[in-house]
Design a protein around this motif. Structure first.
Motif, short mmCIF file in Angstrom:
data_model
loop_
_atom_site.label_atom_id
_atom_site.label_comp_id
_atom_site.label_asym_id
_atom_site.label_seq_id
_atom_site.Cartn_x
_atom_site.Cartn_y
_atom_site.Cartn_z
N MET A 177 0.82 -1.21 0.00
CA MET A 177 0.00 0.00 0.00
C MET A 177 0.85 1.27 0.00
O MET A 177 0.54 2.23 -0.68
N ALA A 178 1.94 1.24 0.77
CA ALA A 178 2.80 2.42 0.83
C ALA A 178 3.41 2.72 -0.53
O ALA A 178 3.47 3.88 -0.96
N ILE A 179 3.85 1.68 -1.22
CA ILE A 179 4.43 1.87 -2.55
C ILE A 179 3.37 2.37 -3.52
O ILE A 179 3.61 3.30 -4.31
N SER A 180 2.19 1.78 -3.48
CA SER A 180 1.12 2.20 -4.38
C SER A 180 0.77 3.67 -4.17
O SER A 180 0.64 4.43 -5.13
N ARG A 181 0.62 4.08 -2.91
CA ARG A 181 0.24 5.47 -2.62
C ARG A 181 1.31 6.45 -3.10
O ARG A 181 1.01 7.49 -3.68
N ASN B 215 -11.96 -9.41 -7.36
CA ASN B 215 -10.50 -9.50 -7.45
C ASN B 215 -9.87 -8.30 -6.75
O ASN B 215 -9.23 -7.45 -7.39
N PRO B 216 -10.01 -8.19 -5.43
CA PRO B 216 -9.54 -6.99 -4.72
C PRO B 216 -8.03 -6.79 -4.77
O PRO B 216 -7.55 -5.67 -4.55
N ALA B 217 -7.26 -7.84 -5.08
CA ALA B 217 -5.81 -7.69 -5.15
C ALA B 217 -5.38 -6.77 -6.28
O ALA B 217 -4.25 -6.27 -6.30
N THR B 218 -6.28 -6.51 -7.26
CA THR B 218 -5.94 -5.63 -8.38
C THR B 218 -6.38 -4.19 -8.13
O THR B 218 -6.15 -3.32 -8.98
N ALA B 219 -6.96 -3.89 -6.98
CA ALA B 219 -7.54 -2.56 -6.74
C ALA B 219 -6.49 -1.46 -6.83
O ALA B 219 -6.77 -0.36 -7.32
N HIS B 220 -5.27 -1.74 -6.36
CA HIS B 220 -4.23 -0.70 -6.33
C HIS B 220 -3.78 -0.29 -7.73
O HIS B 220 -3.13 0.74 -7.90
#
Length: 321
Positions: A194-198, A240-245
């Motif tokens: 999450m930190a990397i995505s943000r 498929n919540p793993a693709t949300a980011h």
């Protein structure tokens, strides 16, 4: 620098995966985890883009089937100095978009029908410039492999419940090790993801504004997409919540807070950063779209607030139908 960051990320996630394997099964479990991690990294590198596009039922389009959209992407890719990516449309009413692919030579960008029908051409250009920024920064590879390993770490933690709960000598830390495998390791992997995505979303917003030359195009689009994502449920993303980011705005319902557990920064913060960028640069950033891109005469050259598909059934059906 991007290659170094990717390598460090993969090393950390692989080490974490091996650590969970050690907590579950000792040295043998660690070696098995290493083999699985290596296999998953290779598989993700070559096939993750195809898997994501298939999960969301994306259909490839070209200049014949989606001429306006295709030309916008082509113009932006030229502005960014990138090879032309494959272009996809997802038949989904929620406005959203994402990019995928292991490198710029094998990249793909996808937008939903909801995005193309709700946004002006200028706003679509801002969104696709953001996605091409992810391609240029190699974020698509980083985020995809991180998501794969984070999911695998969580799965391995769940296995600990069934295979590590006994008093076997293969488990060197006993019940404490099992708790770490079940709770701490998956949480650490999720926080890294999450930190990397943000962080990469902010960077892609800035670079996307530079590519299209107009920060306010993307700022306006983000506001519309965020409101649309709250109103329309994306069933494929929920499955498929793993693709949300990977999406430009979190497609999952009820997750729009800018906190430690959010995959995306708050939309208001992103818009404010783009507006500040506009004020600092003056009128645009220079350059803007090439002649074949959006015109000042109106979105999609037709003066309609909807996308080019409004000519084919009031925006409900596109030329790919």
């Amino acid at each position: 620098m991007n290659m170094i960051r990717t390598a460090m990320l993969l090393a950390f996630m692989t080490a974490l995966f091996m650590g969970v394997g050690y907590l579950v099964g000792g040295t043998g479990g660690m070696m098995i985890a290493l083999a699985i991690a290596a296999g998953m990294n290779l598989f993700s590198y070559w096939n993750a883009d195809k898997m994501v596009l298939r999960m969301h039922h994306a259909k490839e389009v070209d200049e014949r089937t989606a001429p306006e959209f295709y030309r916008i992407v082509r113009g932006l890719a030229a502005n960014a100095g990138l090879p032309m990516p494959r272009v996809y449309v997802i038949d989904n009413p929620q406005p959203n978009a994402f990019a995928t692919g292991r490198n710029p030579q094998n990249a793909a960008v996808a937008a939903t029908t909801g995005l193309l029908s709700r946004l002006s051409a200028e706003e679509v250009a801002g969104v696709m410039a953001h996605e091409l920024a992810h391609v240029q920064n190699r974020d698509t590879l980083t985020m995809t492999i991180t998501a794969t390993l984070a999911g695998a770490i969580s799965m391995l933690g769940n296995f600990a419940l069934f295979f590590g709960g006994g008093r076997s000598n293969n488990n060197p830390f006993g019940f404490i090790g099992i708790l770490v495998a079940i709770i701490v390791a998956p949480l650490a992997a999720m926080l890294v993801q999450m930190a990397i995505s943000r962080t990469r979303e902010y960077a892609a917003d800035r670079r996307g504004a530079e590519i299209c030359g107009q920060p306010l195009w993307l700022a306006s689009a983000l506001g519309k997409i965020a409101r649309g994502a709250q109103q329309v449920v994306n069933q494929d993303a929920e499955r498929n919540p793993a693709t949300a980011h990977m999406f430009i705005i979190n497609p999952l319902s009820g997750q729009n807070m800018d906190n430690l557990f959010s995959t995306h920064p708050a939309t208001e913060n992103r818009i404010a950063a783009l507006q500040a960028m506009e004020r600092k640069a003056g009128v645009g950033l220079g350059g803007g779209m090439p002649p074949e891109g959006p015109s000042a005469g109106g979105p999609w050259g037709g003066g309609s607030a909807a996308g080019p598909w409004s000519r084919n059934g009031g925006g409900r059906k596109g030329p790919w139908s």
